[in-house]
Design an enzyme around this catalytic site. Structure first.
Site, PDB file in Angstrom:
ATOM      1  N   GLU B 224       0.848  -1.193   0.000  1.00 23.56           N
ATOM      2  CA  GLU B 224       0.000   0.000   0.000  1.00 23.56           C
ATOM      3  C   GLU B 224       0.883   1.241   0.000  1.00 23.56           C
ATOM      4  OE1 GLU B 224      -2.648  -0.226   3.328  1.00 23.56           O
ATOM      5  OE2 GLU B 224      -3.971  -1.614   2.298  1.00 23.56           O
ATOM      6  N   SER B 250      -4.054   2.273   0.644  1.00 22.15           N
ATOM      7  CA  SER B 250      -4.871   2.060   1.823  1.00 22.15           C
ATOM      8  C   SER B 250      -6.193   2.776   1.584  1.00 22.15           C
ATOM      9  CB  SER B 250      -4.163   2.672   3.020  1.00 22.15           C
ATOM     10  OG  SER B 250      -5.092   3.041   3.994  1.00 22.15           O
TER      11      SER B 250
END
Lengths: 262, 345
Positions: B224, B250
């Site tokens: 992420e 994210s």
């Protein structure tokens, strides 16, 4: 037609005497033989605030299920805190952990011929990993998440962990200011308070009908969150009529196929 | 999926839904997500796209109230069954706080409020309630169709010569002023290099940051990019720059952040062929993302890359220790457009 219990494989017939010995040593009572074996698939760990409060709830659920005469047994999956793993090579393990979780649920439920499961999930990879396992196993399953964290409060402004990350790199924010926000951004147990991945997935489990109303949104600290766990046992179709059906996959099929009509 | 689009949820849900659908043997692809995203309104913005948090969604009636708004707009099929034996139609009737037959049980659930603000690590340990629900569908946390943030959804799938199999952007987090954006490529072969670049002032307004070799296979593990995008915000570049990656984001990410570029660099995708200072054109309204070079030049670059033999489509200069466990993962994993599922057969 009543579909035979998967667990009969390990509890019935002369050849399973050894397995029955072991079930007894696991705590199975004579009257529980021949009744469904329900897995309480928990994800307790003290590495993730979304899961750190789940230590006792698995055994609580086992107790609720066994009041119905069934046998329940708990196991835990791993869980990685994406916020702590973020920004270094720990993050390489996050997405792969989804498949490890799905596989470990399959391994346990097929290894022990479980009939149904209650999945206690919460953070980013755990809910999808368990949902993948539920589809793969195609046994009745109900989901309850650990619930969202409360938002942090400084004065009347709400904060979450992403604010702490963003402000940490903002040179116009003083160390002192940042320290106050860091102290307050994550005030309680639960999955981080924004609509990040964990909460998105738990809302989604509710939307596709695998979890009960409020699953995605009632905070972890609230008494109504604990009630959701009780309802997952009492109100879901998990325990009704000893159902052992193909329902799980049907729910998902139905939801997605209908969604695609538009 | 519609719910996720309607509430501008995390882009990771795309990855997970594709994988879950695969396990359920349901035919559900990026094309379906693209189609749904065009017809599903964005009814709810929650942190990081607003000051609302999940507790505020609850106070506004939760997920079933969002589904109820979609239903009122004629966008839901409600005959599907739920785990409690109800159909979705019955569940909406009982739990939609704007409905005529909303139950006391529903009100109690949605009035559940946070505790007293002190640190609390115990499940179910407080019993606080709001005195009133948020039923303002015009300016509240959940909007009705008429007052939607946008009539098309919070997620979009873009296609183009650097994402032939698609890529994902969370439009709910993008300032409409940069829905159409052309910028200059600044290329990084790892997240770490990108972070150093952003914080080291190597990135300027008008740039498109390319972070590649961070896909499921190339990373491996599809990291992420929360730190790069958060630092973007910190450096106040988020309204003036774009970021594209074969990694993911994210749910905490906002800004013009485009992820899941498929095929990925480590899988021979054209994102590996982008060079420093190339022009990249992004148009969210048109759902397109293109590297502004001719097909001939793109083909020449591909030939040059392939000529490297076993070193083709690997990150030049990246120092990263990859364990055997992760190498085993990389060997079987598919690209993001397939949900990063394992390909075994």
């Amino acid at each position: 037609m009543q579909i035979p219990l998967r667990s009969n494989t390990t509890t019935q017939g002369r050849r399973m005497a050894g397995a029955r010995s072991l079930w007894r040593a696991n705590g199975m009572k004579e009257e529980q033989f021949g009744k469904p074996v329900i897995a309480v698939v928990n994800s307790f760990t003290q590495f993730v605030p979304g899961h750190a409060h789940l230590h006792d709830i698995g055994q609580y659920i086992k107790g609720l299920i066994e009041k119905h005469g069934f046998f329940a047994a708990e196991f835990n999956t791993i869980a990685i805190d994406d916020g702590i793993a973020m920004g270094h090579d720990g993050m390489l393990y996050s997405l792969p952990s989804r498949d490890v979780i799905a596989d470990s649920v399959e391994y346990m439920c097929n290894g022990h011929k479980v009939d149904a499961m209650v999945c206690i999930s919460n953070c980013d990879k755990i809910t999808p990993g368990m949902l993948m396992a539920a589809m793969r196993l195609n046994i009745p399953a109900v989901f309850v998440s650990g619930g969202p964290m409360e938002a942090g409060l400084v004065g009347s402004t709400k904060y979450d962990l992403v604010d702490a990350m963003v402000l940490a790199a903002d040179q116009s924010v003083s160390d002192q200011e940042l320290s106050v926000i860091e102290q307050n951004a994550c005030p309680t147990c639960g999955s981080c308070s924004g609509m990040f991945t964990a909460n998105s997935m738990n809302c989604l489990a509710e939307a596709i009908g695998m979890a009960l109303p409020g699953n995605g949104t009632i905070v972890a600290t609230h008494a109504n969150r604990k009630r959701l766990f009780e309802e997952a046992v009492e109100k879901s179709s998990l325990l009704q009529n000893h159902i052992i059906t193909k329902e799980t996959k049907k729910y998902f099929h139905g939801t997605l196929e209908h969604a695609m009509h538009f | 999926m519609k719910l996720d689009i309607a509430m501008g949820g995390s882009t990771n849900t795309v990855l997970h839904l594709l994988a879950i659908a695969h396990e359920a043997e349901v035919d559900f692809t990026m094309e379906d997500i693209d189609r749904l995203s065009r017809v599903t309104p964005n009814l709810c913005k929650v942190s990081p796209s607003s000051q609302y948090h999940v507790q505020d969604v609850n106070r506004a009636g939760g997920i079933l109230s969002i589904l109820a708004e979609l239903d009122r707009a004629g966008l839901m099929e409600t005959s599907v069954n739920r785990i409690d034996g109800k159909t979705l139609k019955e569940a909406i009737a009982a739990y939609d706080i704007k409905g005529l037959n909303v139950s006391d049980d529903a009100k109690k659930r949605f009035l559940s409020s946070p505790g007293d603000g002190r640190r609390n690590l115990v499940l179910g340990s407080q019993d606080n309630y709001y005195t009133n629900l948020d039923d303002d569908r015009e300016k509240g946390c959940i909007r009705d169709f008429e007052h939607a943030y946008s009539k098309d959804g919070g997620l979009a799938v873009l296609y183009g010569n650097i994402a032939e199999n698609g890529c994902i952007v969370k439009t709910a987090g993008v300032d409409p002023s940069i829905f159409k954006f052309t910028g200059t490529a600044k290329v990084f072969n790892s997240q770490d290099d990108a972070v150093n670049g952003i914080l080291g002032d190597a990135v300027q307004k008008g740039d498109v940051i390319v972070i590649r070799y961070e896909g499921p296979k190339g990373g491996p593990g599809m990291q992420e990019m929360l730190y790069p995008t958060s630092y973007f915000k910190s450096m106040q570049l988020d309204k003036y720059c774009a970021l594209i990656t074969d990694g993911r984001f994210s749910g905490g990410t906002s800004g013009l952040s485009i992820g899941h570029v498929s095929p990925e660099a480590g899988g021979g995708g054209a994102i590996a062929l982008i060079q420093e200072n190339d022009k990249i054109e992004i148009d969210i309204t048109e759902r397109s993302i293109n590297l502004m070079i001719s097909n001939t030049e793109l083909a020449e670059r591909r030939q040059a890359e392939e000529a490297k033999g076993k070193n083709a489509f690997t990150p030049v200069g990246r120092k990263r220790n990859i364990s055997k466990a992760l190498k085993a993962y990389a060997r079987f994993v598919s690209a993001a457009d397939k949900g990063a599922i394992r390909l075994i057969d």
